[in-house]
Design a protein around this motif. Structure first.
Motif, PDB file in Angstrom:
ATOM      1  N   GLU A  47       0.870  -1.174   0.000  1.00 50.66           N
ATOM      2  CA  GLU A  47       0.000   0.000   0.000  1.00 50.66           C
ATOM      3  C   GLU A  47       0.911   1.229   0.000  1.00 50.66           C
ATOM      4  OE1 GLU A  47      -2.753   1.989   3.387  1.00 50.66           O
ATOM      5  OE2 GLU A  47      -3.185  -0.105   2.934  1.00 50.66           O
ATOM      6  N   TYR A  61      -2.605   0.313  -4.397  1.00 49.25           N
ATOM      7  CA  TYR A  61      -2.201  -1.025  -3.984  1.00 49.25           C
ATOM      8  C   TYR A  61      -1.476  -1.709  -5.143  1.00 49.25           C
ATOM      9  CZ  TYR A  61      -5.599   0.103  -0.432  1.00 49.25           C
ATOM     10  OH  TYR A  61      -6.283   0.736   0.576  1.00 49.25           O
ATOM     11  N   LYS A  85      -8.159  -2.378  -3.167  1.00 50.14           N
ATOM     12  CA  LYS A  85      -7.427  -3.604  -2.860  1.00 50.14           C
ATOM     13  C   LYS A  85      -8.224  -4.770  -3.442  1.00 50.14           C
ATOM     14  CE  LYS A  85      -4.740  -5.524   0.861  1.00 50.14           C
ATOM     15  NZ  LYS A  85      -4.383  -5.402   2.276  1.00 50.14           N
TER      16      LYS A  85
END
Length: 133
Positions: A47, A61, A85
């Protein structure tokens, strides 16, 4: 004079977008034609923060994936980042790689021609307007 500058700018921008799109599309087609597909897994997802052109900070991400070929294990950082994500550690994924160049493997889902087509679609009208005016 303003029209000439605008035409030149449209021609330049259109040419750059068109050439970039054609290059990306050729790269995509070459890679798909020459790549071998295998199974792998997401080993981790990093991240990180990135600042957009409008100065907003966004979280991105970037997945790392691993796969094995001829009893050799490879871990590769994806060349694509995501705003969400969408993958998590241990997810099974399809991997595309060129034999002999396994460290440059790509996630199959990230290898698509959409961005190339967008550059081509944006470049053509700019070229047309630059030439037609």
């Amino acid at each position: 004079m303003l029209d000439l500058n605008m035409n030149l700018m449209l021609l330049l921008v259109g040419s750059v977008f068109l050439l970039l799109g054609v290059y990306m599309l050729c790269d995509y087609l070459w890679y798909v034609h020459n790549a071998v597909k295998t199974q792998g897994r997401i080993s981790r997802v990093d991240e990180y923060q990135s600042k957009d052109s409008d100065r907003r900070v966004r979280t991105l991400y970037r997945p790392y994936f691993e796969f094995s070929v001829h009893n050799m294990r490879y871990e590769v950082k994806s060349n694509t980042s995501y705003y969400r994500k969408t993958m998590k550690e241990d997810d099974q994924v399809d991997i595309l790689f060129i034999p002999g160049n396994e460290n440059s493997a790509r996630l199959a889902r990230a290898n698509n021609p959409v961005m190339a087509c967008m550059f081509i679609v944006l470049g053509l009208p700019a070229l047309y307007l630059g030439v037609a005016s």
